[in-house]
Design a protein around this motif. Structure first.
Motif, PDB file in Angstrom:
ATOM      1  N   VAL A  11      -8.167 -60.050  34.395  1.00  0.00           N
ATOM      2  CA  VAL A  11      -7.185 -59.890  35.466  1.00  0.00           C
ATOM      3  C   VAL A  11      -6.833 -61.242  36.079  1.00  0.00           C
ATOM      4  N   LEU A  12      -7.830 -62.124  36.215  1.00  0.00           N
ATOM      5  CA  LEU A  12      -7.601 -63.423  36.821  1.00  0.00           C
ATOM      6  C   LEU A  12      -6.969 -64.411  35.856  1.00  0.00           C
ATOM      7  N   GLY A  13      -6.971 -64.064  34.563  1.00  0.00           N
ATOM      8  CA  GLY A  13      -6.266 -64.886  33.600  1.00  0.00           C
ATOM      9  C   GLY A  13      -7.013 -66.125  33.145  1.00  0.00           C
ATOM     10  N   PHE A  14      -8.335 -66.091  33.152  1.00  0.00           N
ATOM     11  CA  PHE A  14      -9.087 -67.239  32.664  1.00  0.00           C
ATOM     12  C   PHE A  14      -8.765 -67.479  31.198  1.00  0.00           C
ATOM     13  N   ASN A  15      -8.634 -68.735  30.821  1.00  0.00           N
ATOM     14  CA  ASN A  15      -8.266 -69.076  29.454  1.00  0.00           C
ATOM     15  C   ASN A  15      -9.516 -69.223  28.594  1.00  0.00           C
ATOM     16  N   LEU A  16     -10.108 -68.076  28.239  1.00  0.00           N
ATOM     17  CA  LEU A  16     -11.297 -68.052  27.419  1.00  0.00           C
ATOM     18  C   LEU A  16     -10.969 -67.332  26.129  1.00  0.00           C
ATOM     19  N   SER A  17     -11.782 -67.570  25.103  1.00  0.00           N
ATOM     20  CA  SER A  17     -11.482 -66.905  23.846  1.00  0.00           C
ATOM     21  C   SER A  17     -12.745 -66.644  23.056  1.00  0.00           C
ATOM     22  N   ALA A  18     -12.762 -65.514  22.375  1.00  0.00           N
ATOM     23  CA  ALA A  18     -13.830 -65.163  21.439  1.00  0.00           C
ATOM     24  C   ALA A  18     -13.397 -63.902  20.723  1.00  0.00           C
ATOM     25  N   GLN A  19     -14.036 -63.649  19.622  1.00  0.00           N
ATOM     26  CA  GLN A  19     -13.699 -62.432  18.898  1.00  0.00           C
ATOM     27  C   GLN A  19     -14.189 -61.210  19.675  1.00  0.00           C
ATOM     28  N   GLU A  20     -13.390 -60.159  19.640  1.00  0.00           N
ATOM     29  CA  GLU A  20     -13.654 -58.992  20.483  1.00  0.00           C
ATOM     30  C   GLU A  20     -14.284 -57.823  19.749  1.00  0.00           C
ATOM     31  N   PHE A  21     -14.209 -57.823  18.421  1.00  0.00           N
ATOM     32  CA  PHE A  21     -14.572 -56.627  17.672  1.00  0.00           C
ATOM     33  C   PHE A  21     -15.700 -56.866  16.676  1.00  0.00           C
ATOM     34  N   ASN A  22     -16.481 -55.837  16.527  1.00  0.00           N
ATOM     35  CA  ASN A  22     -17.425 -55.735  15.423  1.00  0.00           C
ATOM     36  C   ASN A  22     -16.940 -54.554  14.583  1.00  0.00           C
ATOM     37  N   ALA A  23     -16.023 -54.849  13.669  1.00  0.00           N
ATOM     38  CA  ALA A  23     -15.305 -53.792  12.954  1.00  0.00           C
ATOM     39  C   ALA A  23     -15.833 -53.611  11.539  1.00  0.00           C
ATOM     40  N   THR A  24     -15.825 -52.361  11.123  1.00  0.00           N
ATOM     41  CA  THR A  24     -16.116 -51.996   9.743  1.00  0.00           C
ATOM     42  C   THR A  24     -14.855 -51.387   9.144  1.00  0.00           C
ATOM     43  N   VAL A  25     -14.466 -51.845   7.968  1.00  0.00           N
ATOM     44  CA  VAL A  25     -13.302 -51.312   7.271  1.00  0.00           C
ATOM     45  C   VAL A  25     -13.751 -50.763   5.920  1.00  0.00           C
ATOM     46  N   VAL A  26     -13.350 -49.538   5.642  1.00  0.00           N
ATOM     47  CA  VAL A  26     -13.626 -48.915   4.348  1.00  0.00           C
ATOM     48  C   VAL A  26     -12.302 -48.497   3.741  1.00  0.00           C
ATOM     49  N   VAL A  27     -12.057 -48.899   2.505  1.00  0.00           N
ATOM     50  CA  VAL A  27     -10.866 -48.476   1.771  1.00  0.00           C
ATOM     51  C   VAL A  27     -11.321 -47.561   0.642  1.00  0.00           C
ATOM     52  N   ASN A  28     -10.918 -46.304   0.726  1.00  0.00           N
ATOM     53  CA  ASN A  28     -11.295 -45.290  -0.258  1.00  0.00           C
ATOM     54  C   ASN A  28     -10.075 -44.951  -1.103  1.00  0.00           C
ATOM     55  N   ALA A  29     -10.168 -45.201  -2.421  1.00  0.00           N
ATOM     56  CA  ALA A  29      -9.035 -44.973  -3.321  1.00  0.00           C
ATOM     57  C   ALA A  29      -9.341 -43.892  -4.356  1.00  0.00           C
ATOM     58  N   GLU A  30     -10.292 -43.018  -4.054  1.00  0.00           N
ATOM     59  CA  GLU A  30     -10.697 -42.000  -5.021  1.00  0.00           C
ATOM     60  C   GLU A  30      -9.577 -41.028  -5.370  1.00  0.00           C
ATOM     61  N   GLN A  31      -8.605 -40.888  -4.494  1.00  0.00           N
ATOM     62  CA  GLN A  31      -7.495 -39.973  -4.777  1.00  0.00           C
ATOM     63  C   GLN A  31      -6.495 -40.561  -5.775  1.00  0.00           C
ATOM     64  N   THR A  32      -6.585 -41.838  -6.017  1.00  0.00           N
ATOM     65  CA  THR A  32      -5.684 -42.460  -6.984  1.00  0.00           C
ATOM     66  C   THR A  32      -6.277 -42.350  -8.384  1.00  0.00           C
ATOM     67  N   THR A  33      -5.485 -42.700  -9.389  1.00  0.00           N
ATOM     68  CA  THR A  33      -5.980 -42.643 -10.770  1.00  0.00           C
ATOM     69  C   THR A  33      -6.757 -43.890 -11.150  1.00  0.00           C
ATOM     70  N   THR A  34      -6.740 -44.904 -10.258  1.00  0.00           N
ATOM     71  CA  THR A  34      -7.427 -46.172 -10.552  1.00  0.00           C
ATOM     72  C   THR A  34      -8.257 -46.610  -9.337  1.00  0.00           C
ATOM     73  N   PRO A  35      -9.294 -45.849  -8.974  1.00  0.00           N
ATOM     74  CA  PRO A  35     -10.024 -46.126  -7.736  1.00  0.00           C
ATOM     75  C   PRO A  35     -10.857 -47.402  -7.768  1.00  0.00           C
ATOM     76  N   ASN A  36     -11.069 -47.976  -8.934  1.00  0.00           N
ATOM     77  CA  ASN A  36     -11.953 -49.138  -9.038  1.00  0.00           C
ATOM     78  C   ASN A  36     -11.217 -50.471  -9.131  1.00  0.00           C
ATOM     79  N   LEU A  37      -9.915 -50.458  -8.901  1.00  0.00           N
ATOM     80  CA  LEU A  37      -9.162 -51.701  -8.956  1.00  0.00           C
ATOM     81  C   LEU A  37      -9.685 -52.689  -7.908  1.00  0.00           C
ATOM     82  N   GLN A  38      -9.747 -53.952  -8.295  1.00  0.00           N
ATOM     83  CA  GLN A  38     -10.255 -54.992  -7.400  1.00  0.00           C
ATOM     84  C   GLN A  38      -9.402 -55.136  -6.141  1.00  0.00           C
ATOM     85  N   VAL A  39      -8.113 -54.782  -6.229  1.00  0.00           N
ATOM     86  CA  VAL A  39      -7.229 -54.939  -5.081  1.00  0.00           C
ATOM     87  C   VAL A  39      -7.721 -54.145  -3.878  1.00  0.00           C
TER      88      VAL A  39
END
Length: 295
Positions: A11-39
């Motif tokens: 609220v006071l607008g201090f100019n500080l910075s740091a990462q805010e998240f501890n995020a986990t991302v999962v990409v599930n491609a089992e519904q496709t015909t090529t679920p093991n592609l490196q992409v």
């Protein structure tokens, strides 16, 4: 430094910075015909780094204060650089004085299509719409920041919701689903519009009362905390009386139904007969949860 003082710094607008998240991302491609592609693995790794290594605010979050969140992306179809998918977004925060964490956000977005080329750089620019992938991720990150802030100080998440609104505005020219008013009652546009509308203040009030005055006081006064959880349900009833069957009510109970049932069933006895009536009125789709409440 606890989160309350972090919000004061924002609220006071201090100019500080740091990462805010501890995020986990999962990409599930089992519904496709090529679920093991490196992409798919590259996408998963790139998104994880994008979220966790980007500075999203001016608030100085210590490592232990980062917000835990997860993004589960299910790829339904894939053609060259075009992806058709859904994204499940969840976030939690710790409960004061305990080892317990509580879910504060849980949403399944089915309007999620994007283009991605393996190894393309991912950067967020608040002034432009660069890609649907980046915009959707950034939108939910700012929404999580806003919801999290609201659980520590009443209505303190507004600036984050405003940033999410800016993302919505930039994305509206893309013709992608989810960003416009005509995209249905469960779109990103609708959620953001509701969060910033005074009509739905009952949701934000309930989030504060439930977490800060409810869960966070249970470490030394379980009965008072439980009573304040029931008070939060009263705020939601007021909202329901104005806007019955609202999307934002579903958002609340998708995150909280199991926990509400557990809290009201355990601990010291309080008068919750009226609360159960309210729950059946405002969240009838969770009737099985409310039937399980013991009092």
């Amino acid at each position: 430094m606890n989160r309350f003082f972090l919000i004061i710094l924002l609220v006071l607008g201090f100019n500080l910075s740091a990462q805010e998240f501890n995020a986990t991302v999962v990409v599930n491609a089992e519904q496709t015909t090529t679920p093991n592609l490196q992409v798919f693995k590259t996408l998963e790794r790139s998104l994880t780094e994008f979220i966790n290594n980007t500075t999203w605010t001016t608030v100085d979050y210590r490592t232990e204060e980062r917000i835990n969140c997860s993004f589960f992306i299910t790829i339904a179809d894939y053609d060259n650089d075009a992806f058709s998918a859904t994204i499940q977004v969840q976030a939690s925060r710790p409960v004061y004085g305990s080892n317990f964490t509580t879910t504060i956000f849980n949403i399944n977005d089915k309007q999620f299509n994007f283009n991605y080329l393996e190894f393309q750089p991912l950067n967020y620019n608040s002034n432009n719409y660069d890609s649907n992938l980046i915009s959707v991720l950034a939108y939910y990150l700012y929404t999580i920041l806003g919801v999290d802030a609201d659980t520590f100080e009443l209505n303190s998440g507004t600036s984050y919701f405003q940033e999410a609104k800016n993302i919505v505005g930039n994305a509206q020219t893309s013709n992608r689903l989810g960003w416009n008013a005509q995209d249905g009652n469960q779109s990103r546009f609708r959620l953001n519009d509701d969060l910033l509308s005074g009509t739905y203040d009952g949701y934000r009030s309930a989030m504060y009362t439930y977490h800060r005055e409810g869960l966070d006081v249970m470490y030394n006064n379980v009965k008072q905390g439980k009573q304040n959880v029931t008070k939060a349900m009263e705020s939601l009833e007021d909202l329901h009386n104005v806007r019955p069957n609202s999307y934002i009510m579903r958002v609340f109970f998708d995150a909280k139904a199991d926990e509400v049932s557990s809290i009201l069933s355990g601990g010291p006895s309080v008068n919750i007969a009226e609360t159960i009536r309210v729950l059946n009125k405002i969240a009838p789709t969770y009737a099985e949860n409310w039937k399980d409440i013991k009092f």
